[in-house]
Design an enzyme around this catalytic site. Structure first.
Site, PDB file in Angstrom:
ATOM      1  N   ASN A  89      13.419 -16.661  27.709  1.00 25.38           N
ATOM      2  CA  ASN A  89      14.448 -17.689  27.830  1.00 25.38           C
ATOM      3  C   ASN A  89      15.334 -17.731  26.590  1.00 25.38           C
ATOM      4  OD1 ASN A  89      11.798 -18.384  27.055  1.00 25.38           O
ATOM      5  ND2 ASN A  89      12.274 -20.552  27.035  1.00 25.38           N
ATOM      6  N   THR A  92      19.963 -23.342  25.226  1.00 24.02           N
ATOM      7  CA  THR A  92      20.950 -23.865  24.283  1.00 24.02           C
ATOM      8  C   THR A  92      20.208 -24.452  23.084  1.00 24.02           C
ATOM      9  OG1 THR A  92      22.345 -24.400  26.167  1.00 24.02           O
ATOM     10  CG2 THR A  92      22.894 -25.475  24.085  1.00 24.02           C
ATOM     11  N   PHE A 161      21.819 -10.154  37.158  1.00 19.36           N
ATOM     12  CA  PHE A 161      22.804 -10.947  37.912  1.00 19.36           C
ATOM     13  C   PHE A 161      22.209 -11.667  39.113  1.00 19.36           C
ATOM     14  CE2 PHE A 161      25.306  -7.631  35.764  1.00 19.36           C
ATOM     15  CZ  PHE A 161      26.252  -8.415  35.129  1.00 19.36           C
ATOM     16  N   ASN A 223      29.313 -15.192  34.810  1.00 15.57           N
ATOM     17  CA  ASN A 223      28.885 -16.579  35.047  1.00 15.57           C
ATOM     18  C   ASN A 223      30.033 -17.562  34.824  1.00 15.57           C
ATOM     19  OD1 ASN A 223      26.370 -16.082  35.974  1.00 15.57           O
ATOM     20  ND2 ASN A 223      25.278 -16.662  34.118  1.00 15.57           N
ATOM     21  N   PHE A 271      27.932 -28.034  39.966  1.00 16.85           N
ATOM     22  CA  PHE A 271      26.968 -26.941  39.847  1.00 16.85           C
ATOM     23  C   PHE A 271      25.836 -27.305  38.901  1.00 16.85           C
ATOM     24  CE2 PHE A 271      30.440 -25.590  36.834  1.00 16.85           C
ATOM     25  CZ  PHE A 271      29.722 -25.604  35.644  1.00 16.85           C
ATOM     26  N   CYS A 275      21.625 -21.401  34.295  1.00 18.94           N
ATOM     27  CA  CYS A 275      22.528 -20.421  33.670  1.00 18.94           C
ATOM     28  C   CYS A 275      23.943 -20.917  33.375  1.00 18.94           C
ATOM     29  CB  CYS A 275      22.613 -19.187  34.548  1.00 18.94           C
ATOM     30  SG  CYS A 275      21.063 -18.281  34.570  1.00 18.94           S
ATOM     31  N   PHE A 276      24.619 -21.499  34.372  1.00 17.35           N
ATOM     32  CA  PHE A 276      26.055 -21.738  34.216  1.00 17.35           C
ATOM     33  C   PHE A 276      26.386 -22.594  32.984  1.00 17.35           C
ATOM     34  CE2 PHE A 276      27.373 -21.001  38.950  1.00 17.35           C
ATOM     35  CZ  PHE A 276      27.231 -19.643  38.755  1.00 17.35           C
ATOM     36  N   PHE A 337      18.239 -27.510  42.231  1.00 18.04           N
ATOM     37  CA  PHE A 337      19.678 -27.345  41.911  1.00 18.04           C
ATOM     38  C   PHE A 337      20.434 -26.625  43.015  1.00 18.04           C
ATOM     39  CE2 PHE A 337      20.735 -22.966  40.651  1.00 18.04           C
ATOM     40  CZ  PHE A 337      19.491 -22.379  40.514  1.00 18.04           C
TER      41      PHE A 337
HETATM   42  P1  NAD Z   1      12.101 -18.687  32.109  1.00 15.25           P
HETATM   43  O1  NAD Z   1      12.062 -19.824  31.167  1.00 15.25           O
HETATM   44  O2  NAD Z   1      11.785 -18.888  33.542  1.00 15.25           O
HETATM   45  O3  NAD Z   1      11.090 -17.552  31.597  1.00 15.25           O
HETATM   46  C1  NAD Z   1      11.026 -17.094  30.280  1.00 15.25           C
HETATM   47  C2  NAD Z   1       9.562 -16.826  29.919  1.00 15.25           C
HETATM   48  O4  NAD Z   1       9.509 -16.191  28.647  1.00 15.25           O
HETATM   49  C3  NAD Z   1       8.709 -18.087  29.797  1.00 15.25           C
HETATM   50  O5  NAD Z   1       7.625 -18.016  30.699  1.00 15.25           O
HETATM   51  C4  NAD Z   1       8.228 -18.077  28.338  1.00 15.25           C
HETATM   52  O6  NAD Z   1       6.909 -18.558  28.167  1.00 15.25           O
HETATM   53  C5  NAD Z   1       8.320 -16.607  28.006  1.00 15.25           C
HETATM   54  N1  NAD Z   1       8.389 -16.318  26.571  1.00 15.25           N
HETATM   55  C6  NAD Z   1       9.188 -16.886  25.631  1.00 15.25           C
HETATM   56  N2  NAD Z   1       8.976 -16.322  24.442  1.00 15.25           N
HETATM   57  C7  NAD Z   1       8.022 -15.379  24.607  1.00 15.25           C
HETATM   58  C8  NAD Z   1       7.396 -14.460  23.746  1.00 15.25           C
HETATM   59  N3  NAD Z   1       7.710 -14.400  22.444  1.00 15.25           N
HETATM   60  N4  NAD Z   1       6.439 -13.648  24.247  1.00 15.25           N
HETATM   61  C9  NAD Z   1       6.097 -13.695  25.555  1.00 15.25           C
HETATM   62  N5  NAD Z   1       6.676 -14.538  26.427  1.00 15.25           N
HETATM   63  C10 NAD Z   1       7.639 -15.373  25.972  1.00 15.25           C
HETATM   64  O7  NAD Z   1      13.527 -18.020  31.954  1.00 15.25           O
HETATM   65  P2  NAD Z   1      14.353 -17.212  33.068  1.00 15.25           P
HETATM   66  O8  NAD Z   1      15.018 -18.157  33.995  1.00 15.25           O
HETATM   67  O9  NAD Z   1      13.487 -16.124  33.602  1.00 15.25           O
HETATM   68  O10 NAD Z   1      15.495 -16.576  32.172  1.00 15.25           O
HETATM   69  C11 NAD Z   1      15.229 -15.525  31.269  1.00 15.25           C
HETATM   70  C12 NAD Z   1      16.545 -14.967  30.753  1.00 15.25           C
HETATM   71  O11 NAD Z   1      17.281 -14.395  31.843  1.00 15.25           O
HETATM   72  C13 NAD Z   1      17.482 -16.011  30.149  1.00 15.25           C
HETATM   73  O12 NAD Z   1      18.176 -15.413  29.081  1.00 15.25           O
HETATM   74  C14 NAD Z   1      18.446 -16.343  31.280  1.00 15.25           C
HETATM   75  O13 NAD Z   1      19.677 -16.781  30.804  1.00 15.25           O
HETATM   76  C15 NAD Z   1      18.575 -15.005  31.962  1.00 15.25           C
HETATM   77  N6  NAD Z   1      18.911 -15.084  33.389  1.00 15.25           N
HETATM   78  C16 NAD Z   1      18.335 -16.026  34.198  1.00 15.25           C
HETATM   79  C17 NAD Z   1      18.629 -16.055  35.557  1.00 15.25           C
HETATM   80  C18 NAD Z   1      18.007 -17.082  36.470  1.00 15.25           C
HETATM   81  O14 NAD Z   1      18.437 -17.192  37.609  1.00 15.25           O
HETATM   82  N7  NAD Z   1      17.028 -17.851  36.063  1.00 15.25           N
HETATM   83  C19 NAD Z   1      19.507 -15.110  36.093  1.00 15.25           C
HETATM   84  C20 NAD Z   1      20.068 -14.161  35.247  1.00 15.25           C
HETATM   85  C21 NAD Z   1      19.766 -14.143  33.895  1.00 15.25           C
HETATM   86  C1  UDX Z   2      23.893 -17.914  38.847  1.00 17.94           C
HETATM   87  C2  UDX Z   2      24.722 -16.671  39.176  1.00 17.94           C
HETATM   88  O1  UDX Z   2      25.199 -16.751  40.522  1.00 17.94           O
HETATM   89  C3  UDX Z   2      23.884 -15.421  38.991  1.00 17.94           C
HETATM   90  O2  UDX Z   2      24.675 -14.258  39.216  1.00 17.94           O
HETATM   91  C4  UDX Z   2      23.332 -15.403  37.585  1.00 17.94           C
HETATM   92  O3  UDX Z   2      22.521 -14.262  37.399  1.00 17.94           O
HETATM   93  C5  UDX Z   2      22.544 -16.670  37.300  1.00 17.94           C
HETATM   94  O4  UDX Z   2      23.369 -17.824  37.542  1.00 17.94           O
HETATM   95  P1  UDX Z   2      22.057 -19.340  40.152  1.00 17.94           P
HETATM   96  O5  UDX Z   2      22.301 -20.337  39.086  1.00 17.94           O
HETATM   97  O6  UDX Z   2      20.672 -18.928  40.453  1.00 17.94           O
HETATM   98  O7  UDX Z   2      22.851 -17.979  39.817  1.00 17.94           O
HETATM   99  O8  UDX Z   2      22.682 -19.861  41.536  1.00 17.94           O
HETATM  100  P2  UDX Z   2      24.164 -19.917  42.139  1.00 17.94           P
HETATM  101  O9  UDX Z   2      24.072 -19.527  43.549  1.00 17.94           O
HETATM  102  O10 UDX Z   2      25.138 -19.218  41.302  1.00 17.94           O
HETATM  103  O11 UDX Z   2      24.481 -21.478  42.122  1.00 17.94           O
HETATM  104  C6  UDX Z   2      24.664 -22.186  40.903  1.00 17.94           C
HETATM  105  C7  UDX Z   2      25.083 -23.609  41.207  1.00 17.94           C
HETATM  106  O12 UDX Z   2      26.389 -23.656  41.772  1.00 17.94           O
HETATM  107  C8  UDX Z   2      24.172 -24.313  42.218  1.00 17.94           C
HETATM  108  O13 UDX Z   2      23.980 -25.657  41.830  1.00 17.94           O
HETATM  109  C9  UDX Z   2      24.964 -24.240  43.510  1.00 17.94           C
HETATM  110  O14 UDX Z   2      24.631 -25.236  44.420  1.00 17.94           O
HETATM  111  C10 UDX Z   2      26.382 -24.409  42.976  1.00 17.94           C
HETATM  112  N1  UDX Z   2      27.416 -23.852  43.880  1.00 17.94           N
HETATM  113  C11 UDX Z   2      27.429 -22.527  44.182  1.00 17.94           C
HETATM  114  C12 UDX Z   2      28.407 -24.695  44.383  1.00 17.94           C
HETATM  115  O15 UDX Z   2      28.417 -25.910  44.097  1.00 17.94           O
HETATM  116  N2  UDX Z   2      29.378 -24.169  45.194  1.00 17.94           N
HETATM  117  C13 UDX Z   2      29.425 -22.853  45.521  1.00 17.94           C
HETATM  118  O16 UDX Z   2      30.341 -22.461  46.254  1.00 17.94           O
HETATM  119  C14 UDX Z   2      28.414 -22.002  45.001  1.00 17.94           C
END
Ligand code: NAD
Ligand code: UDX
Length: 463
Positions: A89, A92, A161, A223, A271, A275-276, A337
């Site tokens: 993770n 912020t 993505f 994003n 939204f 991420c956003f 969400f």
């Molecule tokens: P998450 O919080 O679900 O998972 C992160 C994991 O990393 C946690 O389980 C935490 O315990 C572990 N961790 C932290 N420090 C560690 C360490 N030193 N050693 C081992 N484990 C450790 O986060 P996420 O939603 O999977 O997001 C991960 C990254 O991917 C972020 O940078 C996020 O912005 C990006 N990302 C997320 C999404 C999404 O939809 N969630 C999509 C695209 C990109």
């Molecule tokens: C987003 C990006 O889509 C993805 O590519 C990136 O890797 C991670 O961030 P996610 O946050 O999982 O993915 O879901 P997304 O479908 O993008 O929706 C984000 C938020 O926007 C949600 O709250 C959704 O309900 C809202 N949304 C989406 C709207 O309000 N209107 C839309 O038309 C689309």
């Protein structure tokens, strides 16, 4: 080197699904997903996975303990791997310079340090977490300053993505796989090696090669553009509510222009998601840091519009309920969400719930996938309340949507779960206090039918 062993640090929403899909598509590769959280790894190794994602259970069941492993043994998994994904993770920052805006890279940095410390062979390190531009440089500096003699690293940027709720589908049929590399022969070699992994199921033309910094910035840009579309359509929804135009008609009208396209034009309560907001704040911070204030202000406005939308929707509920919700019971349908996930990070439902609780309302909350304890944690968090005991007394979390509406004044739809469309609203209406209100923050219901039943219906982008 041919990659036969992959380690992924971070068993979260990205690491878990991504590596499950890699394990499924590459049976010849051993994939080990590690995490510092004992609880999370225990969940990945159990029948109830830590995250709900359609299609994921099946894949994990097929590959777990075959070529997919979940472990807390971070060091050994790194040591034996040819390639290491950093998928931790990057929240912020909550303190210090850039508090509330910059990305906190502590976890990424910790990964770099441990990789340098335990590695006894050459490795490709892949930055999968979303990071500020030039983060790979910091990772490489830490690796270079701490590595053992004769151990070499190449750092790639390979942002993810996927969208939650459709993660498996996105991973299997990715629009593109982006890989950024150092502009050297070794960098190109590392790119080729990672590409070979993806080529097991991704067509070659979808693998995009850029330099490292373009790749890092592309993730933030994607994003930012997606979030901007939502704020843009929500800004138009505001005009619709004032003028009698209908946002669904406007969205259809502009979406048919092939230059604009129809996706991501769904006006909503705002939204959410992990991420956003985080990535936009990060982008704004980077611009401020680079002293390009006009650009910072431009992207900040996307966030401001989203806050405005959430507040507008919450205030509309209060105004419509005769300017007071004190002591009134309100049903919230949906807390995640978005649909098809149990994730509540930055969910607009939290904002709506907070506003209503601050005004003294009582909430009956129903969500098909969010754990009850998660809702309690979210609503008693210090950001939401100074009085967690009072909040606990003001919320009831339900397992049955019908039961959740009995003797309530209003239903507020915060998440677009399909099951909300199918409910028997005649039956629901009979059990509610009259006048019975529905606030459809996702525009998913048939408003004409609801009005015929007797509901007072309010929605987004329509008078
Ligand atoms: P998450 O919080 O679900 O998972 C992160 C994991 O990393 C946690 O389980 C935490 O315990 C572990 N961790 C932290 N420090 C560690 C360490 N030193 N050693 C081992 N484990 C450790 O986060 P996420 O939603 O999977 O997001 C991960 C990254 O991917 C972020 O940078 C996020 O912005 C990006 N990302 C997320 C999404 C999404 O939809 N969630 C999509 C695209 C990109
Ligand atoms: C987003 C990006 O889509 C993805 O590519 C990136 O890797 C991670 O961030 P996610 O946050 O999982 O993915 O879901 P997304 O479908 O993008 O929706 C984000 C938020 O926007 C949600 O709250 C959704 O309900 C809202 N949304 C989406 C709207 O309000 N209107 C839309 O038309 C689309």
């Amino acid at each position: 080197m041919t990659i036969t062993k992959i380690c992924c640090i971070g068993a979260g929403y990205v690491g878990g699904p991504t590596c499950s899909v890699i394990a499924m598509q590459c049976p010849h590769i051993k994939v080990t997903v590690v995490d510092i959280s004992k609880h999370r790894i225990a969940q990945w190794n159990s029948d109830k996975l830590p995250i709900y994602e359609p299609g994921l259970d099946n894949i994990v069941k097929q590959r777990r303990n075959v070529n997919l492993f979940f472990s807390n043994d971070v060091e050994n998994a790194i040591k034996e791997a040819d390639l290491v994904f950093i998928s931790v993770n990057t929240p912020t920052k909550t303190f210090g310079v850039g508090k509330g805006r910059a990305a906190d890279l502590t976890h990424v940095e910790n990964c770099a340090r441990i990789i340098a410390q335990v590695s006894t062979s050459n490795k490709i390190i892949v930055e999968k977490s979303t990071v500020p531009v030039r983060a790979a440089e910091s990772i490489l500096k830490i690796l270079s300053a701490n590595h053992k003699p004769n151990v070499k690293f190449q750092v790639l940027s390979n942002p993810e993505f996927l969208s939650e709720g459709v993660a498996v589908e996105n991973l299997l049929n990715a629009d593109r796989v982006l890989i950024g590399h150092e502009e050297t022969a070794d960098g190109f070699w590392a790119f080729k090696e990672l590409s070979k992994v993806y080529l097991n199921w991704i067509p070659e033309e979808k693998i995009l090669r850029t330099n490292t910094w373009s790749s890092e910035l592309t993730k933030l840009a994607a994003n930012a553009f997606l979030a901007q579309r939502i704020s843009s359509i929500n800004s138009m929804a505001t005009i619709c509510e004032e003028t009698g135009a209908d946002i669904s008609e406007v969205a259809r009208g502009i979406g048919l222009d092939s230059r604009i396209g129809s996706k991501f034009l769904q006006a909503s309560v705002g939204f959410g998601g992990s991420c956003f907001t985080k990535d936009l704040l990060n982008l704004v911070y980077i611009c401020e840091h680079l002293n390009i204030m006009q650009v910072a202000m431009y992207w900040q406005q996307v966030l401001d519009m989203n806050d405005y939308q959430k507040s507008r929707f919450s205030n509309k509920i209060i105004e419509s309920l005769f300017n007071t919700v004190t002591g009134k019971k309100i049903t919230m349908f949906g807390f995640a969400f978005k649909k098809d996930t149990g994730d509540t990070r930055e969910s607009p439902a939290i904002h709506v719930a907070k506003t209503l609780l601050d005004e003294g309302a009582k909430l009956n909350i129903y969500d098909p996938k969010v754990e009850h304890e998660q809702i309690q944690r979210d609503l008693t968090h210090p950001y939401v309340t100074e009085n967690p005991e009072a909040v606990m007394k003001s919320i009831e979390i339900h397992n049955d949507p019908y039961y959740a509406t009995i003797n309530t004044h209003a239903i507020v739809i915060c998440t677009e779960w399909d099951e909300f469309i199918e409910l028997d609203y005649k039956q629901i209406y009979r059990g509610m206090i009259k006048p019975a209100f529905i606030f459809d923050g996702r525009k998913i219901l048939n408003h004409d039918n609801l009005t015929k039943i007797g509901f007072q219906v309010h929605t987004i982008g329509r008078r």
